[in-house]
Design an enzyme around this catalytic site. Structure first.
Site, PDB file in Angstrom:
ATOM      1  N   GLY A 126      34.559  28.092  50.800  1.00 55.86           N
ATOM      2  CA  GLY A 126      35.817  28.790  51.031  1.00 55.86           C
ATOM      3  C   GLY A 126      36.922  28.315  50.101  1.00 55.86           C
ATOM      4  O   GLY A 126      37.666  29.119  49.527  1.00 55.86           O
ATOM      5  N   ASP A 127      37.046  27.003  49.951  1.00 59.52           N
ATOM      6  CA  ASP A 127      38.039  26.443  49.034  1.00 59.52           C
ATOM      7  C   ASP A 127      37.756  26.855  47.593  1.00 59.52           C
ATOM      8  O   ASP A 127      38.667  27.188  46.836  1.00 59.52           O
ATOM      9  CB  ASP A 127      38.034  24.918  49.130  1.00 59.52           C
ATOM     10  CG  ASP A 127      38.740  24.402  50.367  1.00 59.52           C
ATOM     11  OD1 ASP A 127      39.818  24.917  50.694  1.00 59.52           O
ATOM     12  OD2 ASP A 127      38.209  23.487  51.010  1.00 59.52           O
ATOM     13  N   SER A 128      36.479  26.806  47.214  1.00 58.73           N
ATOM     14  CA  SER A 128      36.127  27.090  45.825  1.00 58.73           C
ATOM     15  C   SER A 128      36.381  28.554  45.467  1.00 58.73           C
ATOM     16  O   SER A 128      36.891  28.854  44.384  1.00 58.73           O
ATOM     17  CB  SER A 128      34.660  26.732  45.571  1.00 58.73           C
ATOM     18  OG  SER A 128      34.460  25.344  45.771  1.00 58.73           O
TER      19      SER A 128
END
Length: 416
Positions: free
Chosen positions: A171-173
């Protein structure tokens, strides 16, 4: 004559106020292609990622990886001197990246309106769990929550068990990818307006608002149209892909698995002939993907019975000869010794400090996408805390030693 390095973003300066993974990923992508990325870190501890997956020493390989090609500057944003330094750096930057909880920059007196006064051309890219607006905007949340909220987590795992998480901070990436894309879009719009003498881009169009849950939601393909049009509510299907067959992982005789994607109509014919099941190749109900999906259990059992008699290398050789897409399931050791990765410079080796010792010849993932035939070279790994404080604050801003001390705090000031 020495060839100049490929750096499409050369001349672009980025001010990164991010912690953890999302904003630093965006900064890494911009830095990889030539942007000067100045990473602001708090005194003493710096980015908390320095301690994530810390196997030895004081600085993790995760930090070294996600913050490569950047400069580290220590500033204490609790002080007026630190805030002034941020504004001075913003005035000389093209992009500002941040991934704090909405309202944090405003609380510090560094909101978009203030930044706009310092630099009316600045692209401000903001990453948060739920975006800068809406009823959930002020709610904190890491990628795990965003992955669940965006519909992604519900589809990962086996149907008879609770959903699972993939092994990376996906999700962050993905939010970082969108943030980098949005930032470059903002720069392109700015330059297009200048070229056309159309005036400055309004602040509202220079604030790029990336929400973690929306980033994951955007990856969900036709999840919502299928539901709203047909009432289809997709479910977890383990190693399969909903509605596509046969495509799965299969265990070979030594216990290792391979992945085979034999779901194309013509590919399926070759696939079944390769595993000795011409009866399945000729069955009328298996000539379309819908029929194969209905018979997915039968197909997977037939394929699994075949792979169980072969080693991964034997199975993959037979499938490759038949033109059936298949591949091994790689570990870190496999990737490290693979010729394809090596041919494109995708594993680049460095001597790297843990903060206590220097390890030699450690491989790090290369730059994606490839330009010029192979990965661009990594210029430097994630820097030591405050490694560039003196260079940036003294050189770029012309601050005196005492001013640097005031802005960065005593702990940060002793590092140059």
């Amino acid at each position: 004559m020495t060839q100049q390095p490929i750096a499409p973003l050369d001349g672009v300066r980025v001010l990164e106020l991010g912690n953890y993974i999302a904003a630093p990923t965006a900064g890494r992508l911009l830095a990889d292609f030539g942007a000067e990325v100045i990473k602001i870190e708090r005194p003493g501890t710096g980015d908390e990622l320095r301690n994530w997956r810390l196997h030895k020493g004081t600085t993790s390989m995760l930090y070294r990886t996600l913050n490569r090609n950047k400069k580290s500057v220590v500033l204490d944003l609790r002080t007026e001197a630190g805030k002034r330094a941020v504004l001075d750096l913003a005035a000389k930057s093209d992009i500002l990246l941040e991934n704090f909880r909405p309202g944090t920059l405003e609380k510090w007196g560094l909101g978009p309106e203030v930044l706009n006064q310092a630099n009316p051309d600045l692209v401000v890219t903001r990453i948060s769990a739920f975006g800068q607006t809406g009823p959930l905007s002020e709610r904190p949340g890491f990628a795990a929550v965003a992955e669940a909220y965006g519909g992604f987590r519900n589809l990962v795992g086996d149907p008879d068990r609770a959903p699972v998480r993939v092994g990376v901070s996906i999700g962050d990436s993905i939010a970082g990818l969108y943030a980098a894309f949005g930032s470059v879009m903002g720069l392109y719009q700015r330059e297009a307006r200048r070229r056309d003498s159309a005036g400055a881009v309004p602040l509202t169009e220079r604030v790029i608002d990336v929400a973690l849950h929306e980033s994951m939601f955007s990856m969900m393909e036709s999840l919502i149209p299928d539901y709203q049009a047909y009432g289809v509510d997709r479910q977890r299907v383990g190693g399969r892909m909903e509605g596509i067959a046969p495509s799965n992982a299969y265990v070979c005789k030594d216990g290792a698995s391979i992945v085979v994607a034999g779901n194309g109509d013509s590919i399926f014919q070759r696939y079944m002939q390769t595993i000795g099941r011409t009866d399945l190749a000729g069955r009328p109900d298996l000539q379309s993907n819908a029929g194969r999906w209905a018979a997915r259990e039968e197909l997977d059992q037939a394929i699994g019975a075949w792979t169980a008699t072969l080693s991964p290398a034997e199975a993959l050789a037979a499938l490759e000869a038949a033109g059936v897409p298949a591949g091994p399931i790689y570990t870190a050791a496999d990737i490290s010794s693979d010729n394809q990765y090596a041919a494109r410079n995708m594993i680049q080796k460095f001597d790297v400090s843990t903060g206590e010792e220097t390890l030699t010849g450690v491989g790090f993932p290369g730059v994606v996408p490839v330009i010029g035939g192979e990965s661009l070279p990594i210029r430097n790994l994630g820097p030591d805390l405050g490694e560039n404080t003196q260079e940036v604050l003294g050189g770029l801003l012309g601050m005196s030693e005492s001013e640097i001390n005031d802005a960065s705090g005593r702990e940060g000031a002793v590092q140059s």
